[in-house]
Design an enzyme around this catalytic site. Sequence first.
Site, short mmCIF file in Angstrom:
data_model
loop_
_atom_site.label_atom_id
_atom_site.label_comp_id
_atom_site.label_asym_id
_atom_site.label_seq_id
_atom_site.Cartn_x
_atom_site.Cartn_y
_atom_site.Cartn_z
N ASN A 1 -6.45 -2.39 2.00
CA ASN A 1 -6.52 -3.84 2.14
C ASN A 1 -7.98 -4.26 2.10
O ASN A 1 -8.81 -3.70 2.82
CB ASN A 1 -5.92 -4.29 3.47
CG ASN A 1 -4.41 -4.30 3.46
OD1 ASN A 1 -3.79 -4.36 2.41
ND2 ASN A 1 -3.80 -4.23 4.64
N ARG B 1 0.83 -1.22 0.00
CA ARG B 1 0.00 0.00 0.00
C ARG B 1 0.86 1.27 0.00
O ARG B 1 0.58 2.20 -0.78
CB ARG B 1 -0.95 -0.02 1.21
CG ARG B 1 -2.10 -1.01 1.08
CD ARG B 1 -2.90 -1.08 2.36
NE ARG B 1 -2.08 -1.53 3.47
CZ ARG B 1 -2.41 -1.42 4.76
NH1 ARG B 1 -3.55 -0.82 5.09
NH2 ARG B 1 -1.61 -1.87 5.71
#
Length: 755
Positions: free
Chosen positions: A28, A10
């Site tokens: 996520n 990320r």
Amino acid sequence: MGTVQGVGFRPFVHRTATALGLDGWVANVDGHVAGTVAGAPGAVEEFAQRIRSAPPPLARVRELRIVEGTATIPERGSGFAVRASRLSPPSGTAPREVAPDAAICSACLEELFDPADRRHRYPFINCTDCGPRSTIIESLPYDRERTTMRHFPLCAACAAEYTNPRERRFHAEPNACPACGPTLSWETSRGEEALRAAARTVGSGGIVAVKGLGGYQLVCDATNDAAVTELRRRKDRPNKPLAVMVRDVDEARRLARIGVMGRAALTSPVRPVVLLEAGPLRLPAGVHPGTDRIGLFLPTSGLHHLLLRAVDRPLVVTSGNRADEPIAIDDAQARRSLGRAADGFLGHDRVVRARYDDSVVQVTGRTVLTLRRARGLAPAPLRLPRPAPAPLLGVGAQLKHTFTLARGDRAHLGTHIGDLTDPATYAAFETAYQDLSALTGIVPGVVAHDLHPGYLSTQWARATGLPLVPVQHHHAHLAACAAEHGLTRPFTGIAYDGLGLGDDGTLWGGEVLIADLNSYRRVGRFATAPLPGGDVAVRHPWRTALGYLHGAEPLGVPGPAQELIRTFTDRLDAGAAGTVRAMIDRRFNSPRASSAGRLFDAVASLLGLVDSVTYEGEAAVVLETAAGRLRPVPLARRVVRVDGLWVYDPQPTLTDLLTRQANGESVASLAAAFHTALAEATAELVGRAVEAGAPRTVCLGGGCFVNRRLLTEVRRLLRAQGLRVLVNTVVPVGDGGISYGQAAVAAAGLAKERG
């Protein structure tokens, strides 16, 4: 989709999108990563290309799905954000992938020993590129509150790093420092004093139980013969080699011959134990008795680095268990099981969620074989060449046990567990299976298992009540090799190991098969010999030797003359030898086996190298070591046709061995001559099969191919015939790879059934 959680993915997406001036978000989602980007078409295209081609070091992008125009378009200039995780997976997603632990990276190592850094000498230092992952995850999606780090709220400084996209620790879930993270403990001491107390104990010849990434380890001074001997006594491990942790590659070079491939293996983020040829500077003989190989590895964590520098010498670092028990992870249980083995406990207050022993690899030429797939490797998924149309489980064998969960083209080969006959190890298997099933989201509807009804894994499979797929042991070995290399067409397979139940109800172990992922047929084998006492003969090779001398399969040539046999039997206990001879003659409790592994055992005993063993494969290891680099005249060999199969008859080999031994030839020369004869017999078995139309691609499988000399010579001889030769590298070549082979066979079979 892929290994994209716990690896800095990320933050990488955030940095990439921001650098390209894109707006949107990333998050996520269950076990995957999803998001939205908006901007100039060229920038979006470049974004997708970078995501595919240059992910973070520990990430593995398996699939990138791009769907246009289905989400709310972010407002231009709104920027790019990392959003909170979502628990609900989108429909039809692939299995979730769990990132393995990774050894400390160079940036963290530099900070660890920088007096000006706020994490100076902090044992639990980590970032998005390193540190614990699979050993601390409780559930997915991967966020701090779903790991064992949830017990350690971030301090202001760590929280600032965690939320700053420009920081290396942006969304590093195990992020910690001395102010807010886990703390070392030793009796009533904490922190640096605990570390100093442990180092003093090791330095003075003591044994310390150290809580590592995946569980406890027993540590002592590798240069102290008395300490090593005492560790063996307390651990009940009389002869099996012990792994040695060294400070750096330079120290490793003083103890072993490394080479390019060895260095690459040692320094990889996995930090496995690497089996290497011992160098001129030798440690006490008790470190690796009976073998010229030494298992070395570099520090995996900040704690290991600090301990090594404090003691300032190589350390034996071995699994924190006794005999065949699983490695201890719970603090209270560790004190119960290791209380008599350790002089002290260097622990800490971070919970180890999942048990992971150290991975073990071996360098053979330019090939690195995985012998034990554990910390740093498991449970990263492997590809299946024939996707599984339904979730399934390969439940493995009995020894060196692993299991494999599979769905679609992904197979999650779980960590090494051990010998299922130990009750604690069996319980560890059940726990590991339940945990990995929950994390990956794979709930199997089919279980693949070994043919042997006595294996506890087979009995467990039958108790599930699920549809079963029985897979012959040696077919599973060879399917594991074929599947790893993406091979779906028929191949010729050589499966050499100790024992496995054949489809005819007899014990196999020296097999040549023509196979694919669906089926196989036997085209060659070793001649059979009795194993007096069954499993007792496996532990006492002199029994197996008597089986070959007095009960070998009659194939038209006589065995060794009685005067040659007496040179062996005269040194045995007369009563015990007489009892075994009677068992052979009466065929009492003496199952026959066509086993390459048992032939190694017999030869090791005939040469006087070892009559009883304390771990699987010990006799073969000692025999290989005795052979050294010698190149004598090979022993005699004979291959004959029996009932439609080509059969290697070892009787001429054993007769020649005993004759040359009686004539004064050295044990080393005879050990080397045996290896060459076996390799030549193998090449002849395969050559005969290929002449009759067998495929020219050859897969090697089974624990005997851990033997470097056998593997090297067999490959050389087969390649000289113009054959393509494949062997496992990332999947264990021994029984640790059986479950992956079972999964590959079951997947192919289900796919065939469903058209």
